[in-house]
Design a protein around this motif. Sequence first.
Motif, PDB file in Angstrom:
ATOM      1  N   VAL A 146       0.859  -1.177   0.000  1.00  0.00           N
ATOM      2  CA  VAL A 146       0.000   0.000   0.000  1.00  0.00           C
ATOM      3  C   VAL A 146       0.899   1.231   0.000  1.00  0.00           C
ATOM      4  O   VAL A 146       1.796   1.348   0.844  1.00  0.00           O
ATOM      5  CB  VAL A 146      -0.917   0.032   1.237  1.00  0.00           C
ATOM      6  N   TYR A 147       0.642   2.150  -0.939  1.00  0.00           N
ATOM      7  CA  TYR A 147       1.430   3.371  -1.072  1.00  0.00           C
ATOM      8  C   TYR A 147       0.576   4.584  -0.729  1.00  0.00           C
ATOM      9  O   TYR A 147      -0.620   4.624  -1.032  1.00  0.00           O
ATOM     10  CB  TYR A 147       1.946   3.532  -2.505  1.00  0.00           C
ATOM     11  N   TRP A 148       1.220   5.590  -0.129  1.00  0.00           N
ATOM     12  CA  TRP A 148       0.566   6.870   0.098  1.00  0.00           C
ATOM     13  C   TRP A 148       1.632   7.954   0.163  1.00  0.00           C
ATOM     14  O   TRP A 148       2.824   7.659   0.333  1.00  0.00           O
ATOM     15  CB  TRP A 148      -0.292   6.844   1.361  1.00  0.00           C
ATOM     16  N   ALA A 149       1.217   9.201   0.010  1.00  0.00           N
ATOM     17  CA  ALA A 149       2.149  10.323   0.062  1.00  0.00           C
ATOM     18  C   ALA A 149       2.015  11.036   1.396  1.00  0.00           C
ATOM     19  O   ALA A 149       0.923  11.137   1.964  1.00  0.00           O
ATOM     20  CB  ALA A 149       1.892  11.300  -1.081  1.00  0.00           C
ATOM     21  N   ALA A 150       3.152  11.548   1.871  1.00  0.00           N
ATOM     22  CA  ALA A 150       3.173  12.306   3.123  1.00  0.00           C
ATOM     23  C   ALA A 150       4.097  13.503   2.942  1.00  0.00           C
ATOM     24  O   ALA A 150       5.049  13.467   2.152  1.00  0.00           O
ATOM     25  CB  ALA A 150       3.656  11.430   4.278  1.00  0.00           C
ATOM     26  N   ALA A 151       3.786  14.570   3.665  1.00  0.00           N
ATOM     27  CA  ALA A 151       4.632  15.760   3.600  1.00  0.00           C
ATOM     28  C   ALA A 151       5.957  15.477   4.290  1.00  0.00           C
ATOM     29  O   ALA A 151       5.998  14.951   5.408  1.00  0.00           O
ATOM     30  CB  ALA A 151       3.921  16.933   4.264  1.00  0.00           C
ATOM     31  N   GLY A 152       7.056  15.834   3.617  1.00  0.00           N
ATOM     32  CA  GLY A 152       8.381  15.692   4.195  1.00  0.00           C
ATOM     33  C   GLY A 152       8.907  17.026   4.682  1.00  0.00           C
ATOM     34  O   GLY A 152       8.168  18.012   4.780  1.00  0.00           O
ATOM     35  N   ALA A 153      10.160  17.084   4.964  1.00  0.00           N
ATOM     36  CA  ALA A 153      10.782  18.321   5.440  1.00  0.00           C
ATOM     37  C   ALA A 153      11.217  19.181   4.264  1.00  0.00           C
ATOM     38  O   ALA A 153      11.560  18.668   3.199  1.00  0.00           O
ATOM     39  CB  ALA A 153      11.997  17.986   6.309  1.00  0.00           C
TER      40      ALA A 153
END
Length: 335
Positions: A146-153
């Motif tokens: 399962v893939y998802w996007a998340a905010a990084g630095a």
Amino acid sequence: MPASGSSTPPTALVSAATAWPQAERGTVQPRLADGTEYKPGIFLDARTSAGTAETPDGRFLRLVLLGAGDSVRELRRLPRPRHPSFQTFAVAGDELVWVEGTGGGRPALWAAGLKPGRPARLLSADVGRATFYQSQYDLVVTGGRVYWAAAGAADSTEVRSVALTGGPVRIQPQAGTWKLSAYPWLVDGVNQAAGATRLRDLTTGREVAVARAGRRATTACGPAWCRVAALAGDGTNRIELMHPDGSGRERIAGDVAATVITDVAPLDRFEVLAQVGPNSELTGNSQLVVFEMATRQTIEISPDAGSVSYRDGVLWWTTGNLDGVVWHSLDLRTV
């Protein structure tokens, strides 16, 4: 496929029942047999959905699977005092995947088998600063992960993934702000007024530039098609489709049309739009239509649709008003 370079919008408007008599449709009443209000979150087909309903005593919010004949199977329940939510869903084969959270708590990724006897299980409590855009690609299930996007630095994106069996989360950092599209593609422009400018292959790093659509245009893209919402020189709005390289550009709707779902060109065959009428501002409803690329026809789905959603080939919407709504579904895969 739309004719390349055509600038004349289609004028024919026929009903879905006439254009697609074989297409599978469904209707979901707003309340379950136990009297609780039901809200679908995803449709597996025109007559099977997963969604939320409280328990009759109001103490819990349930995630349930509503099947043919209004059969109900509870998948998960969370205490109401914790302000629970089930935020986004994906289906792959016999697996339903979702993100759930509670007020002030960290969201978590869960899954359940769609067949009886396969209870819900935690995949990961480490979803990072997950970003969701009400798209069918908010969660992507492929290759057993399962893939998802998340905010990084520092203006970066983390593409996170976990196996459907659970385990450690794999993180693939990406410079810039991206969201998931059809795997393995990412698309940028999330926070830009002009919209998408690049596509990136997550597996190879190869990038594809999106053709500029004009100064007064907003572009949303997937790997096959882009949707352009533009202000024409005469001051009218127009909606167009094109390939990312700019080829095949065609106007498909005019001034009274508006985009209504996030995803571009579902199944690479349709574009879903709302036609705004004189009562739309008062009622919040509009005429729901689908532009069919192969025939270049605009098909009326509903003359008075409210909330509209789409996932994995199934389109659903409400009719009614504040006093009560009914959910309707159309499986575009059966067209």
